[in-house]
Design a protein around this motif. Structure first.
Motif: not given
Length: 418
Positions: A55-59
């Motif tokens: 989720m860190f990379y997506v956001t």
């Protein structure tokens, strides 16, 4: 955390970039929390299902697109579009940081580590204020480019840091124990056995299975946790926004940059409380923060004739109020992510944030036609709601600070005692 505060504040700064009807001012101010809660609603459940690190990379990717687009936006429509993308990303980013900070850090450090992470919200607001203020004497395209460019730099720094951050071992162990061991050996070669051993030891004292919503809602104090955390979170979201982002730009439009700067400085200074995150009682710190915010809000109501026509007096009150708002804010944000079982921590933290910020959106439209006296009275009422939540938890909740293990705070272990 820095990214969310920066993106949230940009919506207020952006009111001066284009000429818009006064009737649409509330829409632009509501745009920030609306897209924040959409990002929160999406990222919370996904972080429980797909992992914190993904989720860190997506956001981060979405935030970069929004920041770059904002730097080149010319019209009102494009500004709203790229603000929405930035806010969608930053809402999810903060939710994931809150839960990951607790899960990645050992008990003796998780409180101050999470508080320190939340304190970056204050730094993000200060960075925005400095960027906006330093370019405020130039043309609108210059300020827009500076604000968008700084946001893109923030993304580049976050990308570098995230690449060196492991997945949450607590979450990963519940999904795939063998993979958790490999992750620990990669990122903590000298501590892998100890970290995995600590997780296994805690699981042996688990109260019950917590892999489904039915099991989770059967744990002790779940209703109290949801009620108190939502009330306190609403007090923060609505109380902070009403004075700093609504009263300021609406009644002192020419002081928007200075208001953000005063609020940012106060929050950064009070953010030093994170150093006591694992020493002091979480219940008492929450109560202190909300008592102070309610008291100062009452003073603002009673002295409105004194500050309403004096910009410096208003800035002074903004500074003092935000000093204590930040104490309540970083303590409450730390609290609302530590009280849920690991399997649903992302979803439950997101639920609290979704409800509280969603209620804040409603207050923007409900209060837009109030007189200044009514508006400030409403602000006081909002902080009293937060105080009620802090008071209830102080009286009937458990101690989650003072170095308590995450399993105790979440109710996952049998040591859940008052």
């Amino acid at each position: 955390m820095l990214a969310e505060a920066y993106a949230f504040g940009v919506a207020s700064v952006a009111t001066g970039w284009v000429s818009i009807p006064k009737s649409l001012l509330s829409l632009l101010l509501a745009w920030a929390p609306i897209w924040l809660i959409i990002g929160i609603a999406i990222s919370g459940p996904l972080s429980d299902r797909l992992g914190r690190k993904l989720m860190f990379y997506v956001t981060m990717a979405l935030y970069g697109v929004g920041a770059l687009g904002l730097a080149f936006s010319q019209g009102y429509g494009l500004i709203l579009l790229f603000l929405a993308i930035m806010l969608l990303a930053s809402g999810g980013e903060m939710n994931t940081i809150l839960i990951a900070s607790h899960e990645l850090m050992p008990p003796r450090h998780r409180g101050k580590a999470t508080m320190a992470a939340v304190s970056f919200v204050s730094i993000g607001g200060l960075v925005l204020a400095v960027a906006a203020f330093s370019s405020s004497y130039g043309s609108v395209p210059v300020q827009r480019a500076v604000v968008g460019g700084v946001g893109f730099v923030i993304v580049a720094v976050l990308f570098y840091v995230r690449g060196r951050t492991p997945e949450s071992l607590r979450w990963l162990y519940g999904i795939d124990p063998a993979r958790a061991v490999r992750e620990a050996e990669h990122f903590y070669p000298d501590q892998a056995a100890a970290r995995i051993g600590a997780i296994e030891a805690e699981l042996r004292t688990s109260t019950t299975a917590t892999s489904s919503w039915r099991q989770v809602m059967g744990l002790p104090r779940m209703g109290l946790k949801l009620a108190c955390s939502t009330m306190m979170s609403f007090g923060n979201a609505a109380g902070y926004g009403m004075i700093t982002y609504v009263v300021g730009p609406y009644f002192f439009k020419n002081l928007t940059d200075q208001i953000l700067l005063a609020a940012g400085l106060a929050a950064v200074i009070s953010g030093a409380i994170f150093l006591s995150g694992d020493r002091f009682s979480r219940r008492r710190t929450l109560l202190l923060g909300y008592v102070a915010c309610s008291g100062i809000s009452l003073i603002i109501v009673l002295t409105r004739g004194w500050w309403h026509s004096d910009a410096l007096r208003f800035l002074a009150l903004v500074f003092v109020l935000n000093f204590f708002i930040n104490i309540a804010y970083i303590t409450e944000d730390t609290f609302k992510a530590e009280i849920w079982p690991t399997a649903v921590r992302g979803s439950m933290t997101a639920l609290v944030r979704f409800i509280s910020i969603g209620c804040y959106v409603v207050t923007i439209f409900v209060t837009q036609n109030l007189t200044i006296g009514e508006y400030l009275g409403f602000n006081l009422a909002v902080w009293l709601v937060g105080l009620a939540g802090a008071g209830l938890w102080s009286a009937f909740g458990i101690e989650t600070g003072g170095g308590a293990a995450l399993g105790i705070a979440s109710g996952e272990t049998i040591a859940d005692r008052s």
